[in-house]
Design a protein around this motif. Structure first.
Motif, PDB file in Angstrom:
ATOM      1  N   LEU A 278      32.582  31.782  28.827  1.00 47.19           N
ATOM      2  CA  LEU A 278      31.393  31.627  30.157  1.00 47.19           C
ATOM      3  C   LEU A 278      29.861  32.275  30.057  1.00 47.19           C
ATOM      4  CD1 LEU A 278      31.248  29.039  31.911  1.00 47.19           C
ATOM      5  CD2 LEU A 278      32.106  30.571  33.970  1.00 47.19           C
ATOM      6  N   ASP A 279      30.150  33.720  29.818  1.00 50.19           N
ATOM      7  CA  ASP A 279      28.717  34.536  29.855  1.00 50.19           C
ATOM      8  C   ASP A 279      28.253  33.987  28.820  1.00 50.19           C
ATOM      9  OD1 ASP A 279      29.001  35.192  32.607  1.00 50.19           O
ATOM     10  OD2 ASP A 279      30.333  37.387  31.635  1.00 50.19           O
ATOM     11  N   GLN A 280      29.050  33.838  27.554  1.00 49.38           N
ATOM     12  CA  GLN A 280      27.689  33.485  26.360  1.00 49.38           C
ATOM     13  C   GLN A 280      27.952  31.801  26.373  1.00 49.38           C
ATOM     14  OE1 GLN A 280      30.354  33.899  22.805  1.00 49.38           O
ATOM     15  NE2 GLN A 280      28.641  33.359  21.400  1.00 49.38           N
ATOM     16  N   LEU A 281      28.412  31.256  27.419  1.00 46.81           N
ATOM     17  CA  LEU A 281      27.867  29.734  26.567  1.00 46.81           C
ATOM     18  C   LEU A 281      26.882  29.722  27.605  1.00 46.81           C
ATOM     19  CD1 LEU A 281      31.619  28.366  27.500  1.00 46.81           C
ATOM     20  CD2 LEU A 281      29.787  27.964  25.388  1.00 46.81           C
ATOM     21  N   LYS A 282      27.053  30.352  29.158  1.00 49.17           N
ATOM     22  CA  LYS A 282      25.396  30.686  29.903  1.00 49.17           C
ATOM     23  C   LYS A 282      24.304  30.847  29.398  1.00 49.17           C
ATOM     24  CE  LYS A 282      27.258  32.186  33.519  1.00 49.17           C
ATOM     25  NZ  LYS A 282      27.692  32.775  34.802  1.00 49.17           N
ATOM     26  N   SER A 283      24.724  31.713  28.406  1.00 46.36           N
ATOM     27  CA  SER A 283      23.028  32.289  27.816  1.00 46.36           C
ATOM     28  C   SER A 283      22.766  31.306  26.834  1.00 46.36           C
ATOM     29  CB  SER A 283      24.052  33.460  27.289  1.00 46.36           C
ATOM     30  OG  SER A 283      22.721  34.310  26.422  1.00 46.36           O
ATOM     31  N   ALA A 284      23.502  30.883  26.443  1.00 45.19           N
ATOM     32  CA  ALA A 284      23.051  30.122  25.382  1.00 45.19           C
ATOM     33  C   ALA A 284      22.575  28.291  25.740  1.00 45.19           C
ATOM     34  CB  ALA A 284      24.391  29.118  24.081  1.00 45.19           C
ATOM     35  N   CYS A 285      22.656  28.368  27.310  1.00 50.53           N
ATOM     36  CA  CYS A 285      22.108  28.383  28.163  1.00 50.53           C
ATOM     37  C   CYS A 285      20.771  28.187  28.721  1.00 50.53           C
ATOM     38  CB  CYS A 285      22.432  27.059  29.070  1.00 50.53           C
ATOM     39  SG  CYS A 285      24.223  26.347  28.564  1.00 50.53           S
ATOM     40  N   LYS A 286      20.376  29.167  28.634  1.00 50.64           N
ATOM     41  CA  LYS A 286      19.237  29.866  29.136  1.00 50.64           C
ATOM     42  C   LYS A 286      17.585  29.563  29.371  1.00 50.64           C
ATOM     43  CE  LYS A 286      17.775  33.036  25.571  1.00 50.64           C
ATOM     44  NZ  LYS A 286      18.356  34.227  25.305  1.00 50.64           N
TER      45      LYS A 286
ATOM     46  N   PHE B 121      28.117  24.902  21.773  1.00 48.11           N
ATOM     47  CA  PHE B 121      29.572  24.889  21.255  1.00 48.11           C
ATOM     48  C   PHE B 121      29.142  25.414  20.330  1.00 48.11           C
ATOM     49  CE2 PHE B 121      33.120  22.519  23.961  1.00 48.11           C
ATOM     50  CZ  PHE B 121      32.461  23.839  24.938  1.00 48.11           C
ATOM     51  N   GLU B 122      28.341  24.727  19.451  1.00 49.38           N
ATOM     52  CA  GLU B 122      27.806  25.572  17.999  1.00 49.38           C
ATOM     53  C   GLU B 122      27.594  26.651  18.109  1.00 49.38           C
ATOM     54  OE1 GLU B 122      25.483  23.642  13.803  1.00 49.38           O
ATOM     55  OE2 GLU B 122      25.562  22.409  15.780  1.00 49.38           O
ATOM     56  N   ILE B 123      25.834  26.830  18.669  1.00 48.94           N
ATOM     57  CA  ILE B 123      25.150  28.034  18.661  1.00 48.94           C
ATOM     58  C   ILE B 123      26.477  29.358  19.582  1.00 48.94           C
ATOM     59  CG2 ILE B 123      23.397  27.424  17.964  1.00 48.94           C
ATOM     60  CD1 ILE B 123      22.802  27.477  21.487  1.00 48.94           C
ATOM     61  N   SER B 124      27.453  28.938  19.592  1.00 50.26           N
ATOM     62  CA  SER B 124      27.896  29.969  20.947  1.00 50.26           C
ATOM     63  C   SER B 124      29.433  30.476  20.170  1.00 50.26           C
ATOM     64  CB  SER B 124      28.458  29.608  21.452  1.00 50.26           C
ATOM     65  OG  SER B 124      27.790  29.513  22.840  1.00 50.26           O
TER      66      SER B 124
ATOM     67  N   ASP C 272      17.765  26.249  29.849  1.00 48.49           N
ATOM     68  CA  ASP C 272      17.329  24.510  31.210  1.00 48.49           C
ATOM     69  C   ASP C 272      18.586  25.123  31.895  1.00 48.49           C
ATOM     70  OD1 ASP C 272      17.413  22.890  29.137  1.00 48.49           O
ATOM     71  OD2 ASP C 272      19.302  23.639  28.194  1.00 48.49           O
ATOM     72  N   ILE C 273      19.264  26.599  32.061  1.00 46.80           N
ATOM     73  CA  ILE C 273      20.349  27.334  33.797  1.00 46.80           C
ATOM     74  C   ILE C 273      18.965  28.751  33.738  1.00 46.80           C
ATOM     75  CG2 ILE C 273      21.967  27.780  34.905  1.00 46.80           C
ATOM     76  CD1 ILE C 273      23.717  26.486  31.983  1.00 46.80           C
ATOM     77  N   THR C 274      18.522  28.626  35.356  1.00 44.85           N
ATOM     78  CA  THR C 274      17.595  29.858  35.310  1.00 44.85           C
ATOM     79  C   THR C 274      18.779  31.181  35.529  1.00 44.85           C
ATOM     80  OG1 THR C 274      18.160  29.011  38.082  1.00 44.85           O
ATOM     81  CG2 THR C 274      16.226  28.344  36.821  1.00 44.85           C
ATOM     82  N   GLU C 275      18.691  31.946  35.902  1.00 43.96           N
ATOM     83  CA  GLU C 275      19.325  33.159  36.187  1.00 43.96           C
ATOM     84  C   GLU C 275      19.562  33.250  37.818  1.00 43.96           C
ATOM     85  OE1 GLU C 275      19.103  38.368  35.915  1.00 43.96           O
ATOM     86  OE2 GLU C 275      17.502  37.346  35.181  1.00 43.96           O
ATOM     87  N   ASP C 276      19.178  32.776  38.129  1.00 43.75           N
ATOM     88  CA  ASP C 276      20.062  33.122  40.079  1.00 43.75           C
ATOM     89  C   ASP C 276      20.990  31.924  39.477  1.00 43.75           C
ATOM     90  OD1 ASP C 276      18.053  34.696  40.530  1.00 43.75           O
ATOM     91  OD2 ASP C 276      16.627  33.225  41.319  1.00 43.75           O
ATOM     92  N   GLN C 277      21.060  30.372  39.307  1.00 40.89           N
ATOM     93  CA  GLN C 277      21.981  29.298  39.226  1.00 40.89           C
ATOM     94  C   GLN C 277      22.931  30.048  38.209  1.00 40.89           C
ATOM     95  OE1 GLN C 277      18.353  26.629  37.525  1.00 40.89           O
ATOM     96  NE2 GLN C 277      19.117  25.372  38.953  1.00 40.89           N
ATOM     97  N   SER C 278      22.495  30.568  37.020  1.00 38.08           N
ATOM     98  CA  SER C 278      23.751  31.033  36.672  1.00 38.08           C
ATOM     99  C   SER C 278      24.786  32.183  36.952  1.00 38.08           C
ATOM    100  CB  SER C 278      23.076  31.694  35.023  1.00 38.08           C
ATOM    101  OG  SER C 278      24.109  32.510  33.746  1.00 38.08           O
ATOM    102  N   ASN C 279      24.066  32.514  37.224  1.00 34.38           N
ATOM    103  CA  ASN C 279      24.795  34.003  37.969  1.00 34.38           C
ATOM    104  C   ASN C 279      25.945  33.058  39.584  1.00 34.38           C
ATOM    105  OD1 ASN C 279      23.635  36.040  37.236  1.00 34.38           O
ATOM    106  ND2 ASN C 279      22.060  35.948  38.447  1.00 34.38           N
ATOM    107  N   THR C 280      25.258  32.238  39.780  1.00 28.68           N
ATOM    108  CA  THR C 280      26.430  31.145  41.250  1.00 28.68           C
ATOM    109  C   THR C 280      27.345  30.642  40.366  1.00 28.68           C
ATOM    110  OG1 THR C 280      24.907  29.537  41.121  1.00 28.68           O
ATOM    111  CG2 THR C 280      24.311  30.839  42.827  1.00 28.68           C
TER     112      THR C 280
END
Length: 130
Positions: free
Chosen positions: A20-28, A67-70, A30-38
């Protein structure tokens, strides 16, 4: 349970916290760091993507790309199988749709398939030291 819900549930079961951490990082982008932390679970991640129009029952290209880039061909293959069996989009049709990630995804089908005995290369034992 709809087949789409079943797909997301199946994907969620195969995503660890590290994944999940890796997937959220791949979406950085589109997802702000604050949103990612929640976001603390894969289900929350999928919900976030749906709320932000990055994921829908008939729009899977974003998660396919993630999923491909991760480097998660197992998850990518499940999404592709859903698309071809449930949405009935053949590989020929996929080239013309907004759901397309197939050119890159085709290569994963052979990677995940187990090789037959004829395809396995057997190596000779290493030479003995004299």
């Amino acid at each position: 349970m709809s087949e789409y819900s079943s797909l997301l549930s199946d994907l969620s079961e195969n995503i660890t916290n590290e994944d999940l951490d890796q997937l959220k990082s791949a979406c950085k982008e589109d997802i702000t760091e604050d949103q990612s932390n929640t976001i603390t679970s894969s289900k929350e991640w999928f919900n976030y993507l749906e709320e932000n129009q990055k994921l829908a029952q008939d729009n899977l290209s974003y998660i396919e790309h993630i999923f491909e880039i991760s480097r998660r061909p197992d998850l990518l293959t499940r999404v592709i199988e859903y698309r071809t069996t449930v949405l009935k989009i053949s590989e020929d049709d996929e080239v013309d749709t907004k759901l397309t990630r197939i050119p890159s995804a085709k290569k994963y089908k052979d990677i995940i398939r187990q090789p037959s005995e004829d395809e396995i290369i057997k190596l000779a034992p290493p030479p003995k030291k004299v």
